[in-house]
Write an enzyme that holds these catalytic residues in place. Structure first.
Site, PDB file in Angstrom:
ATOM      1  N   ASP A 124      -2.144   6.811  12.176  1.00 17.81           N
ATOM      2  CA  ASP A 124      -1.387   6.084  11.163  1.00 17.81           C
ATOM      3  C   ASP A 124      -0.082   6.832  10.904  1.00 17.81           C
ATOM      4  O   ASP A 124      -0.078   7.898  10.286  1.00 17.81           O
ATOM      5  CB  ASP A 124      -2.213   5.974   9.875  1.00 17.81           C
ATOM      6  CG  ASP A 124      -1.545   5.099   8.819  1.00 17.81           C
ATOM      7  OD1 ASP A 124      -0.318   4.910   8.885  1.00 17.81           O
ATOM      8  OD2 ASP A 124      -2.253   4.640   7.903  1.00 17.81           O
ATOM      9  N   HIS A 152       1.476   5.523   6.562  1.00 21.25           N
ATOM     10  CA  HIS A 152       1.070   6.031   5.257  1.00 21.25           C
ATOM     11  C   HIS A 152       1.170   7.555   5.221  1.00 21.25           C
ATOM     12  O   HIS A 152       1.293   8.204   6.260  1.00 21.25           O
ATOM     13  CB  HIS A 152      -0.351   5.568   4.940  1.00 21.25           C
ATOM     14  CG  HIS A 152      -0.475   4.076   4.817  1.00 21.25           C
ATOM     15  ND1 HIS A 152      -0.785   3.265   5.892  1.00 21.25           N
ATOM     16  CD2 HIS A 152      -0.293   3.252   3.757  1.00 21.25           C
ATOM     17  CE1 HIS A 152      -0.799   2.000   5.500  1.00 21.25           C
ATOM     18  NE2 HIS A 152      -0.501   1.955   4.222  1.00 21.25           N
ATOM     19  N   SER A 205       0.810  -1.216   0.000  1.00 21.55           N
ATOM     20  CA  SER A 205       0.000   0.000   0.000  1.00 21.55           C
ATOM     21  C   SER A 205       0.844   1.268   0.000  1.00 21.55           C
ATOM     22  O   SER A 205       0.367   2.331  -0.424  1.00 21.55           O
ATOM     23  CB  SER A 205      -0.933   0.016   1.218  1.00 21.55           C
ATOM     24  OG  SER A 205      -0.178  -0.050   2.426  1.00 21.55           O
TER      25      SER A 205
END
Length: 428
Positions: free
Chosen positions: A404, A407, A158
């Site tokens: 997070d 990311h 990702s």
């Protein structure tokens, strides 16, 4: 009668002369197309006002310093004294960001930080400034022309998908709505098709590069994650025919457990499994990937890139913050000149990458994004993302518990990764 005889004698000579001229013409045409094609490519891009880097386009193969290889897509060369991966972050509100979040419909809600309520925007205004030189400005027109009739492919997890989404955000504005189509897949191939250019920009989900038991089930327990040794062709069949490939794999290896390496097949009734540490298993994946590249990709027409690890910012004590903090509520990059960026990197993994790439018999362009990204503790999505599952009352009461710090918001840091990719593609 004498005139007829003379004409008959001349016919063989004329035939031989014609054949000789034809042979030379054919030979010359091949020489011309081979020797001067780089010149025509430079002429093609000359009107695009690109970087003044010297028009050489040659790169030494690692492990074979005596040979130089003319790289596809190269129209110039970065000066040897210019290390584009060493520099500093500067505020540039005049030129940054390179696009607006609201202008790009392809950004996934896990990365649309402004839409998800992030109150600050300073993370969008930082530009990477190498020491002693400047990066060539990302030229979307030039990139699209280079991709005409070709495939640009991003492979990995990702994190590199974020770089993929950044790339299509940088390019799609120049293509009318009728000239493009987008097909999204959760665990396979995501494709932006540029019809007028007969080109595609693709992402292939392969978090370990090798086949694994999380390819279709990313929620697999950390201790149960298994990679299949010798299975590179399982994913590799999707990479065939690509003209530019960007590989990246890192975060899925960092489980804290030894990795299970399957020697047989996932369908075997009795499975032969070996337990290896992250470095040993990672080396297997690197060797398999580079072997696949050497077997299946023509270095005369294909460029292969490998991106270094994307750092996390899980412990703010590493940059002088609170002992129990992380990237949550961070709004500025790390500015301490004494900061040890290696604290947020896994040096042993980086060493494996360097060792294996140095053995490659085909040119591999290395994008070292780790150090420059390590300073960007504020550029993560933090809590400003659409969660994959509903948040619990306990999480909501303690936002840093679900921040997070892996990311990155778009637009943001990963646009710089693509500026570096642009530079290494055209000016290696």
């Amino acid at each position: 009668m004498n005139q007829i005889v003379r004409e008959n004698r001349l016919l063989p000579l004329i035939f031989v002369l014609f054949a000789l001229i034809s042979f030379v013409a054919i030979l010359y045409s091949h020489e011309f197309s081979w020797d001067f094609s780089p010149f025509h490519r430079r002429q093609q891009f000359a009107s695009l006002n690109v970087s003044p880097y010297s028009p050489v386009g040659l790169e030494h193969k690692k492990g074979n310093k005596d040979r130089e290889t003319t790289l596809p897509f190269a129209i110039g060369k970065t000066p040897e004294e210019c290390d584009i991966f060493s520099g500093k972050w500067v505020i540039d509100k005049e030129n940054m960001p390179l696009y607006e979040e609201s202008e790009c419909p392809y950004i996934e809600p896990q990365l649309t930080c402004q839409q998800q309520g992030r109150p600050d925007k300073d993370y969008q205004f930082l530009r990477w400034q190498p020491h002693g030189c400047n990066l060539p400005k990302f030229n979307a027109t030039m990139m699209l022309e280079a991709l005409r009739g070709k495939k640009l492919l991003f492979v990995g997890d990702s994190l590199i998908k974020g770089q993929y989404l950044s790339m299509i955000c940088l390019l799609h504005r120049l293509v009318p709505a009728t000239g493009k189509s987008f097909k999204k897949s959760m665990f396979s191939i995501t494709v932006l098709k540029l019809k007028d250019y007969n080109a595609t920009i693709e992402f292939h989900w392969a978090p370990f590069l090798l086949e694994s038991n999380v390819d279709d089930d990313p929620n697999k327990n950390l201790s149960e994650r298994t990679i299949h040794k010798g299975s590179i062709d399982t994913h590799g069949k999707y990479w065939e025919g690509a003209d530019i490939v960007v590989f990246s794999t890192y975060i899925w290896w960092m489980t804290g457990f030894k990795l299970k390496v399957l020697k047989g097949s996932f369908t075997d009734e009795v499975k032969e499994i070996e337990m290896l540490n992250a470095e040993e298993a990672y080396r297997i994946a690197m060797q398999s990937t580079l072997d696949w590249v050497e077997r299946n990709m023509d270095p005369k027409r294909t460029r292969v890139f490998f991106t270094s690890m994307s750092p996390t910012h899980l412990r703010s004590i590493r940059w002088g913050g609170e002992p129990d903090g992380n990237c949550y509520n961070e709004t500025t990059p790390i500015q301490d000149p004494e900061y040890d960026w290696r604290l947020n990197a896994h040096e042993s993994i980086m060493q494996v990458v360097d060792e294996e790439i140095s053995k490659s018999r085909v040119p591999i362009s290395f994008l070292n994004i780790t150090r420059l990204s390590s300073y960007r503790k504020e550029a993560h999505t933090q809590i400003y993302k659409k969660p994959w599952s509903p948040l619990t009352p306990e999480q909501l009461a303690n936002p840093k518990s679900y921040a997070d710090c892996m990311h990155w918001c778009l637009p943001g840091l990963q646009d710089t990764w693509n500026e570096l990719l642009f530079t290494k593609l055209f000016y290696p």
